[in-house]
Write an enzyme that holds these catalytic residues in place. Structure first.
Site, PDB file in Angstrom:
ATOM      1  N   HIS A 125     -36.646  73.641   0.509  1.00  0.00           N
ATOM      2  CA  HIS A 125     -35.291  74.134   0.739  1.00  0.00           C
ATOM      3  C   HIS A 125     -35.343  75.519   1.355  1.00  0.00           C
ATOM      4  CE1 HIS A 125     -30.918  73.699  -0.006  1.00  0.00           C
ATOM      5  NE2 HIS A 125     -30.965  75.032   0.088  1.00  0.00           N
ATOM      6  N   CYS A 126     -35.278  75.574   2.659  1.00  0.00           N
ATOM      7  CA  CYS A 126     -35.216  76.839   3.390  1.00  0.00           C
ATOM      8  C   CYS A 126     -34.352  76.620   4.623  1.00  0.00           C
ATOM      9  CB  CYS A 126     -36.611  77.346   3.753  1.00  0.00           C
ATOM     10  SG  CYS A 126     -37.669  76.136   4.585  1.00  0.00           S
ATOM     11  N   TYR A 149     -19.046  82.426   7.104  1.00  0.00           N
ATOM     12  CA  TYR A 149     -19.756  83.696   7.022  1.00  0.00           C
ATOM     13  C   TYR A 149     -20.581  83.882   8.293  1.00  0.00           C
ATOM     14  CZ  TYR A 149     -23.747  80.708   5.828  1.00  0.00           C
ATOM     15  OH  TYR A 149     -24.718  79.738   5.847  1.00  0.00           O
ATOM     16  N   ARG A 201     -26.973  66.547   4.704  1.00  0.00           N
ATOM     17  CA  ARG A 201     -26.471  67.306   3.555  1.00  0.00           C
ATOM     18  C   ARG A 201     -24.966  67.176   3.460  1.00  0.00           C
ATOM     19  NH1 ARG A 201     -26.708  73.836   2.395  1.00  0.00           N
ATOM     20  NH2 ARG A 201     -27.335  73.715   0.201  1.00  0.00           N
ATOM     21  N   ARG A 243     -16.002  77.112  -1.336  1.00  0.00           N
ATOM     22  CA  ARG A 243     -16.095  78.410  -0.667  1.00  0.00           C
ATOM     23  C   ARG A 243     -16.878  78.333   0.639  1.00  0.00           C
ATOM     24  NH1 ARG A 243     -21.203  80.292  -1.754  1.00  0.00           N
ATOM     25  NH2 ARG A 243     -22.219  79.419  -3.596  1.00  0.00           N
ATOM     26  N   TYR A 300     -24.818  69.145  -2.533  1.00  0.00           N
ATOM     27  CA  TYR A 300     -24.658  70.512  -3.027  1.00  0.00           C
ATOM     28  C   TYR A 300     -23.296  70.603  -3.701  1.00  0.00           C
ATOM     29  CZ  TYR A 300     -25.103  75.646  -3.022  1.00  0.00           C
ATOM     30  OH  TYR A 300     -25.216  76.962  -3.388  1.00  0.00           O
ATOM     31  N   HIS A 340     -30.555  72.666  -6.278  1.00  0.00           N
ATOM     32  CA  HIS A 340     -30.466  73.709  -7.297  1.00  0.00           C
ATOM     33  C   HIS A 340     -29.974  73.185  -8.659  1.00  0.00           C
ATOM     34  CE1 HIS A 340     -30.833  75.492  -3.443  1.00  0.00           C
ATOM     35  NE2 HIS A 340     -29.568  75.750  -3.230  1.00  0.00           N
ATOM     36  N   ASP A 381     -35.150  78.656  -0.808  1.00  0.00           N
ATOM     37  CA  ASP A 381     -33.794  78.943  -0.314  1.00  0.00           C
ATOM     38  C   ASP A 381     -33.779  80.128   0.651  1.00  0.00           C
ATOM     39  OD1 ASP A 381     -31.058  78.319  -0.080  1.00  0.00           O
ATOM     40  OD2 ASP A 381     -30.503  79.858  -1.522  1.00  0.00           O
TER      41      ASP A 381
END
Length: 306
Positions: free
Chosen positions: A33-34, A51, A126, A132, A159, A183, A258
């Protein structure tokens, strides 16, 4: 000349000088996971993004992996790039067989594009349920995507927040692919790892074709990165959750950094310290080998003996 967008105010850049871990990663370790961000000048961010991050290139990612002792990677599409998978796919190609990818696609994705992504090394998509980060997660569209990728042998990465699992688990169980959960489903670590909420999550894992990323203690923690008794034992409040997952499902757990740790606000972790967190949660050499090498190899490079 394209004008580059400034970073989101308060954005924390990734840690440029990570320590060298005391824990030696076994040969063949996979970071499952990166991400890569841009660089923005070459790979523009999506207009609909929530963002604007700093740049975090594939060159910098590969350098970090060399420093830590990571040999392979799974590069997950970052939400700041939307459904334009170019930066991720180019990074996977540049790894020369040592990386796989997880894409973001829309229901109207063409068969030709799916083939192109598969040839690049993509092996999953994914689905993001964090409000958010995404405006909506329409289930009919996601089910249609899952049906499209199933014949390719891909999986779906999920996720979500742990508190939302009760309303999502029936839909998740209906998907026609293996599932990989980011996670540990983001549990509330202020509650007991033996309590009903996390136990429900583990029952879902047990009853379905599910893999779990034991990752992101820095994102889940309340106690933070402080060392314990002067040693490199940080994020200790997350340990019971990670350790329970590893011990109950040793053949279905994965690990990841991550990097470059998007959207953190409290602190930016030292990636060397994240490696030293591993033996706290995978406490035997056999569990470590499965978590870091055997399981991710079986999922992303099937057919290779480990």
């Amino acid at each position: 000349m394209t004008t580059l967008s400034p970073k989101t105010p308060g954005w924390l850049d990734w840690y440029a000088d990570p320590s060298r871990p005391a824990f030696a990663l076994p040969p063949g370790t996979v970071d499952t996971h990166c991400h890569v961000f841009g660089p923005q000048a070459a790979y523009p961010f999506a207009p609909e993004r929530k963002y604007t991050p700093c740049d975090a290139s594939r060159v910098q990612l590969f350098a970090l992996h060399g420093h830590l002792g990571v040999e392979r990677a799974v590069i997950v599409q970052a939400t700041c790039h939307g459904a334009d998978n170019t930066a991720m796919a180019d990074a996977v190609r540049a790894a020369g067989g040592r990386a796989r990818g997880v894409a973001t696609v829309r229901p109207d994705v063409t068969d030709a594009e799916l083939r192109r992504l598969h040839e690049a090394g993509v092996r999953g998509v994914r689905f993001n349920f964090l409000k958010r980060l995404v405006d909506a997660a329409p289930r009919d569209d996601l089910a249609a995507i899952a049906a499209r990728i199933a014949p390719l042998g891909w999986h779906v990465v999920l996720y979500f927040e742990g508190a939302d699992l009760p309303e999502l688990e029936t839909f998740f169980a209906s998907l026609p692919t293996p599932l990989v959960i980011d996670h540990m489903g983001r549990p509330d670590v202020t509650r007991p790892a033996s309590g009903p909420e996390f136990s429900r999550f583990l029952r879902f894992v047990d009853r379905n074709d599910v893999w779990v990323k034991v990752s992101c203690p820095e994102r889940l923690t309340v106690t933070g990165p402080a060392a314990l008794d002067g040693e490199r034992h940080a994020y200790t409040d997350v340990v019971p959750f990670s350790r329970r997952t590893v011990e109950e499902f040793p053949d279905r757990v994965l690990w990841g950094t991550d990097w470059p740790h998007p959207n953190l606000t409290g602190h930016m972790p030292d990636d060397g310290l994240l490696v030293d967190h591993i033996p706290l949660v995978a406490t035997t050499p056999e569990h470590q080998r499965k978590l870091l090498v055997a399981n991710p190899t079986r999922l992303y490079w099937p057919g290779e003996g480990v």
